[in-house]
Motif scaffolding. Structure first.
Motif, PDB file in Angstrom:
ATOM      1  N   LYS A 172      51.438  17.499  27.143  1.00 41.16           N
ATOM      2  CA  LYS A 172      50.545  16.425  26.703  1.00 41.16           C
ATOM      3  C   LYS A 172      51.083  15.765  25.443  1.00 41.16           C
ATOM      4  CE  LYS A 172      46.207  18.337  28.551  1.00 41.16           C
ATOM      5  NZ  LYS A 172      44.866  18.901  28.192  1.00 41.16           N
ATOM      6  N   ALA A 173      51.568  16.578  24.509  1.00 36.81           N
ATOM      7  CA  ALA A 173      52.122  16.044  23.272  1.00 36.81           C
ATOM      8  C   ALA A 173      53.356  15.199  23.548  1.00 36.81           C
ATOM      9  CB  ALA A 173      52.468  17.184  22.311  1.00 36.81           C
ATOM     10  N   LEU A 174      54.190  15.686  24.483  1.00 36.35           N
ATOM     11  CA  LEU A 174      55.400  14.955  24.835  1.00 36.35           C
ATOM     12  C   LEU A 174      55.055  13.580  25.405  1.00 36.35           C
ATOM     13  CD1 LEU A 174      58.550  15.467  25.038  1.00 36.35           C
ATOM     14  CD2 LEU A 174      58.137  15.873  27.459  1.00 36.35           C
ATOM     15  N   ALA A 175      54.100  13.538  26.313  1.00 31.34           N
ATOM     16  CA  ALA A 175      53.709  12.273  26.933  1.00 31.34           C
ATOM     17  C   ALA A 175      53.130  11.316  25.902  1.00 31.34           C
ATOM     18  CB  ALA A 175      52.701  12.525  28.042  1.00 31.34           C
ATOM     19  N   ARG A 176      52.334  11.853  24.989  1.00 33.77           N
ATOM     20  CA  ARG A 176      51.725  10.992  23.969  1.00 33.77           C
ATOM     21  C   ARG A 176      52.775  10.393  23.047  1.00 33.77           C
ATOM     22  NH1 ARG A 176      48.059  12.876  18.831  1.00 33.77           N
ATOM     23  NH2 ARG A 176      47.668  10.780  18.003  1.00 33.77           N
ATOM     24  N   ILE A 177      53.684  11.244  22.557  1.00 34.98           N
ATOM     25  CA  ILE A 177      54.709  10.755  21.635  1.00 34.98           C
ATOM     26  C   ILE A 177      55.630   9.765  22.325  1.00 34.98           C
ATOM     27  CG2 ILE A 177      56.617  11.408  20.119  1.00 34.98           C
ATOM     28  CD1 ILE A 177      55.266  14.209  19.944  1.00 34.98           C
ATOM     29  N   ASP A 178      56.001  10.074  23.571  1.00 32.94           N
ATOM     30  CA  ASP A 178      56.863   9.179  24.321  1.00 32.94           C
ATOM     31  C   ASP A 178      56.205   7.809  24.483  1.00 32.94           C
ATOM     32  OD1 ASP A 178      59.402   9.024  25.971  1.00 32.94           O
ATOM     33  OD2 ASP A 178      57.932   8.369  27.451  1.00 32.94           O
ATOM     34  N   GLY A 179      54.914   7.801  24.733  1.00 33.45           N
ATOM     35  CA  GLY A 179      54.198   6.538  24.858  1.00 33.45           C
ATOM     36  C   GLY A 179      54.214   5.750  23.555  1.00 33.45           C
ATOM     37  N   LEU A 180      54.084   6.451  22.436  1.00 37.57           N
ATOM     38  CA  LEU A 180      54.094   5.781  21.138  1.00 37.57           C
ATOM     39  C   LEU A 180      55.443   5.114  20.864  1.00 37.57           C
ATOM     40  CD1 LEU A 180      52.248   8.455  18.947  1.00 37.57           C
ATOM     41  CD2 LEU A 180      51.346   6.248  19.722  1.00 37.57           C
ATOM     42  N   THR A 181      56.530   5.736  21.326  1.00 34.95           N
ATOM     43  CA  THR A 181      57.857   5.163  21.081  1.00 34.95           C
ATOM     44  C   THR A 181      58.075   3.863  21.853  1.00 34.95           C
ATOM     45  OG1 THR A 181      59.012   6.313  22.899  1.00 34.95           O
ATOM     46  CG2 THR A 181      58.806   7.486  20.792  1.00 34.95           C
ATOM     47  N   ARG A 182      57.237   3.600  22.843  1.00 31.30           N
ATOM     48  CA  ARG A 182      57.398   2.413  23.671  1.00 31.30           C
ATOM     49  C   ARG A 182      56.425   1.292  23.287  1.00 31.30           C
ATOM     50  NH1 ARG A 182      60.848   4.091  27.538  1.00 31.30           N
ATOM     51  NH2 ARG A 182      61.008   6.355  27.780  1.00 31.30           N
ATOM     52  N   GLY A 183      55.773   1.464  22.154  1.00 30.07           N
ATOM     53  CA  GLY A 183      54.856   0.445  21.673  1.00 30.07           C
ATOM     54  C   GLY A 183      55.584  -0.703  21.002  1.00 30.07           C
TER      55      GLY A 183
END
Length: 267
Positions: free
Chosen positions: A140-151
């Motif tokens: 879950k943490a990985l998915a969240r952080i990865d999403g933030l990098t694509r903002g």
């Protein structure tokens, strides 16, 4: 900082977490400041291109960085943040062709670098079989952080990375504890310890926690970080060890490394 590294970087098989300087606009050589010291030959403020940066965004003295007084460049690792900012956040338009993007690009890069470092550690934790009890939370943490990098650039620079680290660090600590629990014998806790210059050569550090310890110039025989003496050390089971840490240390042909990390050229 160098657009080329001394040895291949590894991030659990994720190529997007390995620096690809051919896809980056030399951001580490422009966005970040450095001060004249044992690590850098000159002073350079943030936002000013290093004098050694070529028009093709490559380092003009890469093969001579240590000899020219830039050892600090050889130990820097962006964990793939450079190409993410260059090719994703700014869509492949470099700051030279579009000067109006320069300030925003240089502000995004250090934040992205921290996000990618977190991704690197979470990815490694997910590769630990012993840490299976926390794999769900780690994913879950990985998915969240990865999403933030694509903002957007604006959303990334507005992030409170320290708060994010505060949320992720307990998961990484738990993963480390679970992995170290499998090591037989007493497990020493040196977390946050001041071990600068400490002579730990020959010490049994199997399963020990060195998280946050100050190990500058320490004679470890089994750890990492700047100027640490790793000659003959066995690091094959080291947790959360990065290529940049190895590049900053002193080792030799007898130093045993984890399979995914490369031996620095200067050892």
């Amino acid at each position: 900082m160098s657009p080329q590294h001394e040895a291949p970087l590894s991030s659990g098989g994720r190529t997007d977490l390995r620096a690809d300087c051919t896809a980056c606009f030399g951001l580490c050589c422009v966005a970040l400041p450095f001060a004249r010291s044992a690590d850098f030959a000159v002073d350079k403020p943030a936002g000013r291109p290093c004098s050694n940066l070529r028009q093709d965004f490559r380092c003009g003295i890469h093969a001579r960085l240590r000899d020219e007084g830039y050892p600090g460049c050889t130990v820097f690792d962006c964990f793939g943040a450079g190409q993410k900012v260059s090719q994703v956040t700014f869509g492949g338009t470099d700051w030279r062709r579009a000067p109006q993007t320069a300030r925003a690009m240089f502000e995004v890069f250090p934040v992205m670098r921290q996000l990618h470092e977190l991704l690197h550690y979470v990815t490694e934790a997910l590769g630990l079989a012993a840490a299976r009890p926390v794999h769900k939370e780690l994913r879950k943490a990985l998915a969240r952080i990865d999403g933030l990098t694509r903002g957007s650039a604006e959303s990334i620079t507005a992030l409170d990375v320290n708060a994010l680290r505060g949320e992720v660090n307990p998961l990484l600590l738990r993963a480390s504890e679970l992995a170290r629990a499998r090591v037989p014998g007493r497990r020493r806790n040196h977390r946050g310890a001041d071990l600068i210059g400490a002579n730990l050569s020959g010490a049994d550090l199997r399963g020990a926690s060195l998280r946050g310890a100050l190990l500058v110039a320490a004679d470890l025989g089994g750890a990492d970080l700047r100027d640490a003496d790793l000659r003959g050390a066995d690091l094959t089971g080291a947790l959360f060890l990065t290529q940049a840490q190895l590049n900053a240390a002193r080792g030799d042909a007898a130093t045993a490394l984890p399979p995914a990390l490369g031996r620095p050229a200067h050892w």
